[in-house]
Scaffold this active site. Structure first.
Site, mmCIF file in Angstrom:
data_model
loop_
_atom_site.group_PDB
_atom_site.id
_atom_site.type_symbol
_atom_site.label_atom_id
_atom_site.label_comp_id
_atom_site.label_asym_id
_atom_site.label_seq_id
_atom_site.Cartn_x
_atom_site.Cartn_y
_atom_site.Cartn_z
ATOM 1 C CD GLU A 162 -7.672 -6.718 -3.417
ATOM 2 O OE1 GLU A 162 -7.897 -6.273 -4.548
ATOM 3 O OE2 GLU A 162 -6.549 -7.074 -3.034
ATOM 4 C CB SER A 164 -0.894 0.055 1.247
ATOM 5 O OG SER A 164 -1.835 -0.965 1.204
ATOM 6 C CG HIS A 211 -4.755 -6.987 0.026
ATOM 7 N ND1 HIS A 211 -4.686 -6.127 -1.032
ATOM 8 C CD2 HIS A 211 -3.783 -6.614 0.888
ATOM 9 C CE1 HIS A 211 -3.703 -5.266 -0.824
ATOM 10 N NE2 HIS A 211 -3.133 -5.532 0.328
#
Ligand code: HPA
Length: 287
Positions: free
Chosen positions: A97, A41, A94
């Protein structure tokens, strides 16, 4: 086909799909990277600096899952860093998700089929231990997988690796040492810590953070553990580096938000990139 034969063929289908994706990628570039990076991120900017770069959106790669998280570009970048060939995921996949654990680790398996030998995984994490304050970079020494999922669950494909892979030295000791030494040379105050992986996407409660502290976790995040499990399964050596983007829930008397995570990652970007630039040649020399 019997149920057993069917699940065996599913396990091998993963292998076939990873091979197809690897072949597709290698046709797009003459580079043959032995080192891959997963940029977490807000940490994707490093791949913008690659020289002779080929950029492939995940959507174009056969069987590749797409990254939907904000702060993740969703492309594979292959290029050179100071003359060393590398591949980088600009944005990861991830569990939160909605992808299966197998989909989350598919890119790692593709890397292994591409001939990659070492993976550097980076992430944004919450600091549980008091010294792991906002902006601190931390070398992951080990993890605690609390995602309630393991990417190796189900029939094993022996073509990737063994049924019961060892996780004793999952975060390569030599890589940790050379990274810490690079930190000293660069004047970066690196820490070492144990990373607890939770499924997310909600942040933890303060009670969960107290629990994580009591079981030996120094950092908390929503990634990395599945990829390291798959990497070790396939015999890849791994290095994990966290950027502490916030104090974990309840450590400070303030709420958490994703904006803060991205802002902190942006603030430490140049330090983070400096560290990666220093570490890549050392890993290349130790391959
Ligand atoms: N918790 C979980 N994941 C995170 C955090 C956190 O505090 N910060 C960045 N990713």
């Amino acid at each position: 086909m019997s149920a057993a034969a069917k699940s065996f063929s599913n396990a091998n289908a993963q292998f076939t799909r990873a091979e197809a994706a690897a072949r597709f990628i290698l046709k797009k570039t003459r580079l043959r990277p032995k080192i891959a990076l997963v940029l977490g991120s807000g940490l994707g900017a490093f791949a913008d600096e690659f020289v002779s770069a080929t950029r492939i959106p995940y959507a174009k790669i056969p069987h590749f899952p797409r990254s939907t998280a904000i702060g993740h570009a969703g492309q594979l970048v292959i290029g050179k860093v100071d003359g060393i060939e590398v591949a980088a995921m600009q944005g990861r996949i991830h569990l939160y998700e909605g992808y299966s654990p197998q989909e989350v680790v598919f890119p790692i398996r593709v890397f292994s089929r591409m001939g990659v030998k070492s993976v550097i995984l980076t992430n944004a994490a919450g600091g549980i231990k008091k010294e792991l304050t906002q902006g601190r970079l931390v070398v992951i020494s080990d993890h605690i997988n609390l995602q309630g999922a393991n990417p190796l669950r189900g029939p094993n494909s022996d073509k990737f690796g063994p049924r019961f892979p060892d996780m004793t030295n999952a975060y390569d000791k030599k890589y940790r040492e050379l990274t810490l030494a690079a930190g000293v040379r660069l004047g970066i105050d690196l820490a070492e810590g144990v990373y607890a992986a939770l499924a997310g996407p909600s942040y933890e409660t303060p009670a969960e953070i107290r629990y994580l502290r009591s079981i030996g976790a120094d950092l908390v995040g929503m990634s990395t553990a599945p990829e390291v499990i798959a990497a070790r399964h396939s015999g890849l050596r791994t290095l994990g580096i966290s950027c502490v983007t916030n104090a974990a829930a309840g450590v400070l008397d303030q709420p958490l938000n994703h904006k803060e995570v991205l802002e902190t990652a942006e603030r430490v970007k140049s330090q983070f990139i400096g560290l990666l630039r220093a570490v890549i040649p050392l890993i290349a020399a130790a391959l």
